[in-house]
Design an enzyme around this catalytic site. Sequence first.
Site, PDB file in Angstrom:
ATOM      1  N   SER A 126       1.108  -1.430  -0.120  1.00  0.00           N
ATOM      2  CA  SER A 126       0.005   0.187  -0.013  1.00  0.00           C
ATOM      3  C   SER A 126       0.590   1.504  -0.261  1.00  0.00           C
ATOM      4  O   SER A 126       1.799   1.313   0.235  1.00  0.00           O
ATOM      5  CB  SER A 126      -0.743   0.526   1.324  1.00  0.00           C
ATOM      6  OG  SER A 126      -1.819   1.292   1.741  1.00  0.00           O
ATOM      7  N   TYR A 151      -1.709  -1.011  10.857  1.00  0.00           N
ATOM      8  CA  TYR A 151      -2.460  -1.415   9.255  1.00  0.00           C
ATOM      9  C   TYR A 151      -1.176  -1.621   8.649  1.00  0.00           C
ATOM     10  O   TYR A 151      -0.853  -2.600   8.411  1.00  0.00           O
ATOM     11  CB  TYR A 151      -3.823  -0.920   9.395  1.00  0.00           C
ATOM     12  CG  TYR A 151      -4.016  -0.729   7.396  1.00  0.00           C
ATOM     13  CD1 TYR A 151      -3.831  -2.508   6.847  1.00  0.00           C
ATOM     14  CD2 TYR A 151      -3.357  -0.199   6.097  1.00  0.00           C
ATOM     15  CE1 TYR A 151      -4.116  -2.473   5.786  1.00  0.00           C
ATOM     16  CE2 TYR A 151      -3.514  -0.505   4.479  1.00  0.00           C
ATOM     17  CZ  TYR A 151      -3.946  -1.830   4.763  1.00  0.00           C
ATOM     18  OH  TYR A 151      -4.326  -1.819   2.975  1.00  0.00           O
ATOM     19  N   LYS A 155       2.204  -3.565   7.117  1.00  0.00           N
ATOM     20  CA  LYS A 155       2.302  -3.700   5.584  1.00  0.00           C
ATOM     21  C   LYS A 155       3.835  -3.141   5.571  1.00  0.00           C
ATOM     22  O   LYS A 155       4.306  -4.125   4.781  1.00  0.00           O
ATOM     23  CB  LYS A 155       1.303  -2.801   4.902  1.00  0.00           C
ATOM     24  CG  LYS A 155      -0.358  -2.873   4.434  1.00  0.00           C
ATOM     25  CD  LYS A 155      -0.426  -4.528   3.695  1.00  0.00           C
ATOM     26  CE  LYS A 155      -1.527  -4.488   3.384  1.00  0.00           C
ATOM     27  NZ  LYS A 155      -1.533  -5.649   3.104  1.00  0.00           N
TER      28      LYS A 155
END
Length: 350
Positions: A126, A151, A155
């Site tokens: 991302s 989050y 990643k």
Amino acid sequence: MQKTTLITGGAGYIGSHTALTLIEAGQHVLILDNLCNSCHESIGRLEHLAHARVDFVEGDIRDTPLLERLFSQYDIDAVVHFAGLKSVANSVCHPLDYYANNVVGTFNLCEVMARFNVFNLVFSSSATVYGEPAHMPIFEDAGTGVPASPYGRSKLMVEQLLADLARSEPRWSIALLRYFNPVGAHESGLIGEDPSGRPNNLLPFLTQVAIGRLPELTVFGNDYPTADGTCVRDYIHVVDLAEGHLKALQVLRRDPGIHTWNLGTGIGYSVLQMIRSFEDVTGVSIAFRFAGRRAGDIAQCWADASKARRELGWYARRNLEQMIQDSWRWQSSNPYGYRPPVELSAAFAH
Ligand code: NAD
Ligand code: UFG
């Protein structure tokens, strides 16, 4: 035995579109998904669009015996790995769930892959790994920053884990695909994004206001240093994104190592531009009000996607109008997504 691409999280939003793209390109796919954020109906719709039965297993990437069974049963030669949790806000309240699903899940998957001599992996990363970049557009070699949520950090941790793997064993061939803001849906209106509960992301929120499920959109912040004061993002059509995965797989199969590619359009739109474009394309007016900034949001973010164009022969072909048209077609033909609320299902049954 036919070569198989394992798609983890393939019942979800981006995974289902990618599964269709791979099937249409002649690949055999196997979907593994625990359905924690998706449902069987998306697989049924996928089969309808693919005109074929799709191999689907309901299960978790952290279930080692299950993975071992799948790697023994199928001749898997590549994995496209979408499975994971993705809500920025939820990750702040439930960090352990994010590290368990996203980090431990990927660790587990890689361990089983290596044991079965499968080294081709496409990972859903991302733009969040860039943190708050100093310059726009964002190049892959800009360096990663400090992601603002568990989050985002999950990643980045997985990217680091995969880079270490690639350094340790030259057979690994890994693509880190850094998505910008995926929106839109398949042009049939049969598969699309189906957030459970109140949507966090702009486009699903907008379409739910337009369909009357939500009364108004809250625009988070109008005092950012951007042309109209609202945040700017690089929205990319989910089918373009899906095609990026197909291209990445083709390159991985002939060029081992670790590769990082931005998947974006290279164009940024503000929240207000998105609202106005939505109104122009659909003819539906959107009620909105301004509120304070949302924690963790950066002012602006758009990609330099020239590396993907050069190395993958890929670029985003669908413009904002198509993104909005397809999002709206999906929402208006499935007002409650794949799962009508209980009271509506009961009404349909009579
Ligand atoms: P999604 O929630 O629709 O799809 C993820 C799928 O993974 C779901 O079907 C879910 O049921 C499944 N899943 C979750 N944990 C699992 C587990 N432990 N085992 C098996 N299945 C599991 O999300 P999406 O938008 O399609 O995103 C796919 C991937 O892309 C995610 O990894 C996400 O973090 C990443 N990503 C998404 C966006 C975005 O804005 N949608 C942006 C950047 C990156
Ligand atoms: N926004 C609103 N109101 C809403 C929802 C969003 O004003 O109800 C604004 C946000 O403040 C932001 C913009 O719309 O300025 C886009 O927000 P999204 O939540 O749609 O997307 P983000 O850019 O915050 O994050 C998305 C994904 C992340 C991913 C990131 C990569 O949700 O998973 O893109 O850039 F990491």
